[in-house]
Design a protein around this motif. Structure first.
Motif, PDB file in Angstrom:
ATOM      1  N   LEU A  77       0.826  -1.203   0.000  1.00  0.00           N
ATOM      2  CA  LEU A  77       0.000   0.000   0.000  1.00  0.00           C
ATOM      3  C   LEU A  77       0.860   1.251   0.000  1.00  0.00           C
ATOM      4  N   ALA A  78       1.949   1.227   0.775  1.00  0.00           N
ATOM      5  CA  ALA A  78       2.818   2.401   0.883  1.00  0.00           C
ATOM      6  C   ALA A  78       3.515   2.735  -0.426  1.00  0.00           C
ATOM      7  N   SER A  79       3.579   1.780  -1.349  1.00  0.00           N
ATOM      8  CA  SER A  79       4.228   2.032  -2.636  1.00  0.00           C
ATOM      9  C   SER A  79       3.240   2.451  -3.724  1.00  0.00           C
ATOM     10  N   CYS A  80       1.946   2.468  -3.400  1.00  0.00           N
ATOM     11  CA  CYS A  80       0.935   2.822  -4.391  1.00  0.00           C
ATOM     12  C   CYS A  80       0.968   4.307  -4.709  1.00  0.00           C
ATOM     13  N   GLU A  81       0.642   4.620  -5.951  1.00  0.00           N
ATOM     14  CA  GLU A  81       0.640   6.023  -6.365  1.00  0.00           C
ATOM     15  C   GLU A  81      -0.361   6.835  -5.571  1.00  0.00           C
ATOM     16  N   PHE A  82      -1.548   6.283  -5.285  1.00  0.00           N
ATOM     17  CA  PHE A  82      -2.568   7.040  -4.570  1.00  0.00           C
ATOM     18  C   PHE A  82      -2.186   7.257  -3.111  1.00  0.00           C
ATOM     19  N   TRP A  83      -1.243   6.472  -2.580  1.00  0.00           N
ATOM     20  CA  TRP A  83      -0.785   6.667  -1.202  1.00  0.00           C
ATOM     21  C   TRP A  83       0.203   7.835  -1.124  1.00  0.00           C
ATOM     22  N   GLY A  84       1.094   7.906  -2.097  1.00  0.00           N
ATOM     23  CA  GLY A  84       2.116   8.948  -2.052  1.00  0.00           C
ATOM     24  C   GLY A  84       1.761  10.197  -2.827  1.00  0.00           C
ATOM     25  N   ARG A  85       0.547  10.264  -3.353  1.00  0.00           N
ATOM     26  CA  ARG A  85       0.147  11.421  -4.153  1.00  0.00           C
ATOM     27  C   ARG A  85       0.208  12.702  -3.323  1.00  0.00           C
ATOM     28  N   GLU A  86       0.730  13.765  -3.911  1.00  0.00           N
ATOM     29  CA  GLU A  86       0.805  15.052  -3.211  1.00  0.00           C
ATOM     30  C   GLU A  86      -0.595  15.607  -2.990  1.00  0.00           C
ATOM     31  N   ARG A  89       1.961   2.076  12.296  1.00  0.00           N
ATOM     32  CA  ARG A  89       2.980   2.398  11.289  1.00  0.00           C
ATOM     33  C   ARG A  89       2.410   3.194  10.116  1.00  0.00           C
ATOM     34  N   TYR A  90       1.080   3.157   9.953  1.00  0.00           N
ATOM     35  CA  TYR A  90       0.488   3.747   8.754  1.00  0.00           C
ATOM     36  C   TYR A  90      -0.509   4.867   9.060  1.00  0.00           C
ATOM     37  N   VAL A  91      -0.701   5.237  10.322  1.00  0.00           N
ATOM     38  CA  VAL A  91      -1.718   6.250  10.643  1.00  0.00           C
ATOM     39  C   VAL A  91      -1.383   7.615  10.060  1.00  0.00           C
ATOM     40  N   GLY A  92      -0.108   7.875   9.779  1.00  0.00           N
ATOM     41  CA  GLY A  92       0.265   9.194   9.271  1.00  0.00           C
ATOM     42  C   GLY A  92       0.609   9.207   7.806  1.00  0.00           C
ATOM     43  N   ILE A 116      -8.122  11.449   6.345  1.00  0.00           N
ATOM     44  CA  ILE A 116      -9.127  10.395   6.275  1.00  0.00           C
ATOM     45  C   ILE A 116      -8.678   9.175   7.058  1.00  0.00           C
ATOM     46  N   LEU A 117      -7.362   8.902   7.098  1.00  0.00           N
ATOM     47  CA  LEU A 117      -6.871   7.779   7.895  1.00  0.00           C
ATOM     48  C   LEU A 117      -7.083   8.036   9.382  1.00  0.00           C
ATOM     49  N   ALA A 118      -6.922   9.290   9.807  1.00  0.00           N
ATOM     50  CA  ALA A 118      -7.192   9.632  11.205  1.00  0.00           C
ATOM     51  C   ALA A 118      -8.662   9.415  11.536  1.00  0.00           C
ATOM     52  N   HIS A 119      -9.519   9.771  10.586  1.00  0.00           N
ATOM     53  CA  HIS A 119     -10.961   9.560  10.769  1.00  0.00           C
ATOM     54  C   HIS A 119     -11.270   8.073  10.903  1.00  0.00           C
ATOM     55  N   PHE A 120     -10.682   7.251  10.029  1.00  0.00           N
ATOM     56  CA  PHE A 120     -10.894   5.805  10.102  1.00  0.00           C
ATOM     57  C   PHE A 120     -10.389   5.247  11.434  1.00  0.00           C
ATOM     58  N   ALA A 166       0.260   8.226  20.539  1.00  0.00           N
ATOM     59  CA  ALA A 166       1.267   8.164  19.484  1.00  0.00           C
ATOM     60  C   ALA A 166       0.659   8.548  18.140  1.00  0.00           C
ATOM     61  N   ALA A 167      -0.544   8.060  17.853  1.00  0.00           N
ATOM     62  CA  ALA A 167      -1.207   8.399  16.593  1.00  0.00           C
ATOM     63  C   ALA A 167      -1.505   9.894  16.538  1.00  0.00           C
ATOM     64  N   THR A 168      -1.958  10.466  17.651  1.00  0.00           N
ATOM     65  CA  THR A 168      -2.288  11.894  17.672  1.00  0.00           C
ATOM     66  C   THR A 168      -1.058  12.740  17.406  1.00  0.00           C
ATOM     67  N   GLU A 169       0.086  12.354  17.964  1.00  0.00           N
ATOM     68  CA  GLU A 169       1.320  13.115  17.714  1.00  0.00           C
ATOM     69  C   GLU A 169       1.706  13.061  16.236  1.00  0.00           C
ATOM     70  N   VAL A 170       1.471  11.918  15.624  1.00  0.00           N
ATOM     71  CA  VAL A 170       1.746  11.808  14.182  1.00  0.00           C
ATOM     72  C   VAL A 170       0.824  12.741  13.406  1.00  0.00           C
ATOM     73  N   TRP A 171      -0.445  12.771  13.753  1.00  0.00           N
ATOM     74  CA  TRP A 171      -1.396  13.634  13.050  1.00  0.00           C
ATOM     75  C   TRP A 171      -1.087  15.108  13.267  1.00  0.00           C
ATOM     76  N   LEU A 172      -0.656  15.458  14.486  1.00  0.00           N
ATOM     77  CA  LEU A 172      -0.284  16.858  14.761  1.00  0.00           C
ATOM     78  C   LEU A 172       0.940  17.254  13.948  1.00  0.00           C
ATOM     79  N   GLU A 173       1.832  16.324  13.745  1.00  0.00           N
ATOM     80  CA  GLU A 173       3.017  16.608  12.938  1.00  0.00           C
ATOM     81  C   GLU A 173       2.653  16.762  11.463  1.00  0.00           C
TER      82      GLU A 173
END
Length: 636
Positions: free
Chosen positions: A463-472, A523-526, A532-536, A555-562
């Motif tokens: 998933l991390a290598s998919c174009e839709f994952w890394g899209r700007e 590992r993938y929340v951020g 949308i991942l935070a919402h899920f 830990a997830a919240t700190e990633v989202w704040l960053e």
């Protein structure tokens, strides 16, 4: 109107006008009632006729003339018959869908009501309700009737089935997944139950022939009677599935065939069907088991990207090079994956060890075709135009179960074919595997989390290598593609709804089994579309807030704040900050030490609450006050 019976000028005028209307409208027909103007005016004329009244105890009482009385009697009889038909039809539908409404007595009542009528396949009703009702009653007779009733009506049941199955193919009606209004499926179900009752080899052989029908009517029939088929002879299920797979084919240019070509194609198909059935019959009677048939080679159709700007010359080239595809056929056959999917779903309707034992053979034999049909070998950005969606749903659900229970080598083999698909195809299929593996794990407390974790790790890496994952994208952007939405939602255990609210598919009673999987999720929340991942993620952890998950949430919240440090749209308008604080409130109710100054995560928690207050999350300020009150209590 009886007030106009006297000989007055007004009465004469009314009679004249009614007589003129009666002359203009003409006589009423046999179906006319009080809503029909022709009958209304005739009745009015009779009401104004003094000869239609009799005097009783000084009061005039209207008496219908003989013609009108007979007409109304016929209407009443017809209405009573229609009411009885509606009532019996409703009871038949209930009994067909739920055996608790069925009985031997009702089967006889329904059979006698049908009166041995045969279906009128030319009826105007698009649903062919009359034929459907008779077919349903035939099922009840063969399924629920006692031996005497079956013996009495066996010929009628067979005649009903023959008329329906020999009629022109009704692909629309037969494509239903249930028996309701599916006349071919109902007819085949009736024959199935006659086979159960009579144990005739001819019936068994006919059922194998019917598995090859283009309208796939046999799939719902086998699904509805699967338990009894397995009880009688489980091998019939496997034989029927092989035949159905062999004839899951269609021709694109069929309408261009001449009558002679169409007749030749029919003869060839009939010959193939006879050969396939003969081989299966031989196996059922002790000969060698036949191989699984091969699907027609697929050439995936790739969507052409839409570009704005200078046009490039069109290049005429095939989407996929496939040496197995021969283009010399004028009317080439293609795999009808929807029919194959319907049959695979039917044989899995009720889990049974004898069926489960050969499902790995299905997965193995159709693994390469399925991978090729989903674009294996194409570029990662290839987007298929017509993927075999229905087949994917059934096939990859079986794959997921085998990945959970099979050997590690079979796991790796299935996973390699999955992760090597193009991005969009991977997203469409991996979400099926993820959900099926979660169903396998969460619904049984005795099962290990080892394989479900491994599935998520492998899918997460791809998933991390998919174009839709890394899209700007803007950090707080909630946009998500139609293809990737289900996979991203399932990765965080959500049911994706593109038109409405997305929620977690976990429920409180099984939620506690999530603990071993949280490390993978963290590992993938951020990554990818963070908002949308935070919402899920909050959808899932809010199913049953647990204090022991505090470290994960912080830990997830700190990633989202960053990732979204100043995005008030995410923290305020979408309510992420409020949801995090609400989760902390509930967790603190379970474990009051969360509010104390000595808690191991106090510094991290204060830092997060402070940042949420800076962003304007009002609930964060209230939670800070709650912590302050707890500290005051500690000093006392």
């Amino acid at each position: 109107m009886p007030y106009f019976l006297k000989e007055t000028a007004e009465a004469e005028t009314l009679r004249a006008r009614i007589a003129a209307a009666k002359l203009r409208l003409g006589d009423y027909d046999s179906h006319a009632d009080f809503s029909d103007p022709t009958f209304m005016v005739a009745h009015a004329a009779n009401v104004l006729d003094r000869s239609n009244y009799i005097e009783s105890e000084g009061v005039l009482q209207f008496r219908f003339p003989e013609k009108e009385a007979d007409h109304l009697a016929r209407l009443q009889q017809r209405s009573a018959a229609h009411t009885a038909e509606v009532n019996i039809g409703a009871r038949v539908s209930l009994a067909l869908d739920d055996p608790k409404w069925a009985s031997t007595e009702f089967a006889r009542e329904a059979a006698e009501f049908a009166g041995r009528k045969l279906p009128d396949l030319n009826e105007a009703d698009v649903l062919k309700s009359g034929a459907t009702s008779l077919a349903s009653i035939a099922v009840l007779v063969s399924r629920d009737g006692d031996d005497a009733l079956v013996d009495e009506f066996e010929d009628w049941v067979r005649a009903i089935a023959a008329d329906i199955l020999n009629a022109p193919t009704d692909r629309i009606g037969a494509m239903r997944d249930t028996l309701r209004y599916n006349r071919p499926a109902l007819a085949i179900t009736a024959l199935l139950h006659l086979w159960f009752r009579k144990e005739l080899v001819a019936d068994r052989n006919q059922l194998l022939e019917l598995a090859a029908r283009e309208d796939r009517g046999g799939a719902p029939a086998f699904s509805a009677a699967l338990s009894k088929i397995v009880e009688r002879d489980a091998r019939l299920v496997k034989s029927a599935l092989r035949i159905a797979f062999q004839f899951s084919r269609y021709t694109h240019n069929k309408w261009e065939q001449t009558p002679a070509e169409a007749e030749l194609a029919k003869q060839i198909r009939d010959g193939r069907r006879a050969d396939a059935v003969a081989v299966e019959i031989a196996w059922l009677e002790g000969d060698a088991e036949p191989d699984w048939p091969q699907f027609a080679p697929e050439r995936p159709s790739v969507r052409r990207p839409f570009r704005i700007g200078k046009r490039t010359p069109a290049v005429d080239k095939s989407d996929v090079e496939n040496k197995d595809v021969e283009e010399v056929e004028e009317f080439p056959e293609f795999t009808d994956s929807q029919m194959a999917a319907a049959w695979l779903s039917a044989v899995r309707a009720h889990p049974h060890p004898e069926i489960e034992s050969w499902l790995p053979d299905v997965v193995e034999n159709y693994a390469q075709w399925t991978a090729s049909a989903n674009g294996l070998g194409l570029d990662a950005n290839a987007d298929l135009d017509r993927p075999p969606s229905e087949w994917n749903q059934q096939y990859y659900t079986v794959v997921a179960q085998l990945m959970m229970e099979g050997t590690i080598s079979s796991f790796e083999g299935a996973m390699s074919k999955l992760i090597d698909l193009p991005d969009t195809s991977f997203a469409r299929t991996a979400d099926i595997v993820l959900f099926a593996s979660d169903v396998w794990y969460f619904n049984n407390s005795d099962r290990s989390a080892e394989r479900p974790i491994l599935v998520r790790e492998k899918i997460g890496q791809r998933l991390a290598s998919c174009e839709f994952w890394g899209r700007e994208r803007r950090r707080g952007d909630l946009s998500i593609s139609f293809e990737s939405g289900p996979l991203l939602a399932n990765f965080f255990m959500n049911s994706y709804n593109s038109m409405g609210r997305t929620t977690s598919y976990l429920i409180p009673s099984i939620f506690d089994r999530i603990d071993p999987i949280l490390d993978v999720l963290l590992r993938y929340v951020g990554g990818g579309p963070t908002a949308i991942l935070a919402h899920f993620t909050m959808n899932t952890v809010s199913v049953r807030p647990r204090a022991r998950h505090l470290e994960f949430v912080l830990a997830a919240t700190e990633v989202w704040l960053e990732r979204c440090p100043d995005d008030t749209g995410v923290w305020l308008e979408l309510g992420l900050g409020r949801r995090i604080v609400q989760w902390l409130d509930v967790a603190a109710e379970e474990d009051g030490s969360i509010l104390t100054s000595t808690h191991m995560h106090r510094i991290q928690m204060d830092r997060i609450i402070g940042k949420l207050i800076e962003l304007g999350v009002a609930e964060a300020h209230d939670f800070e006050q709650r912590i302050a009150l707890s500290k005051g209590s500690e000093r006392k």
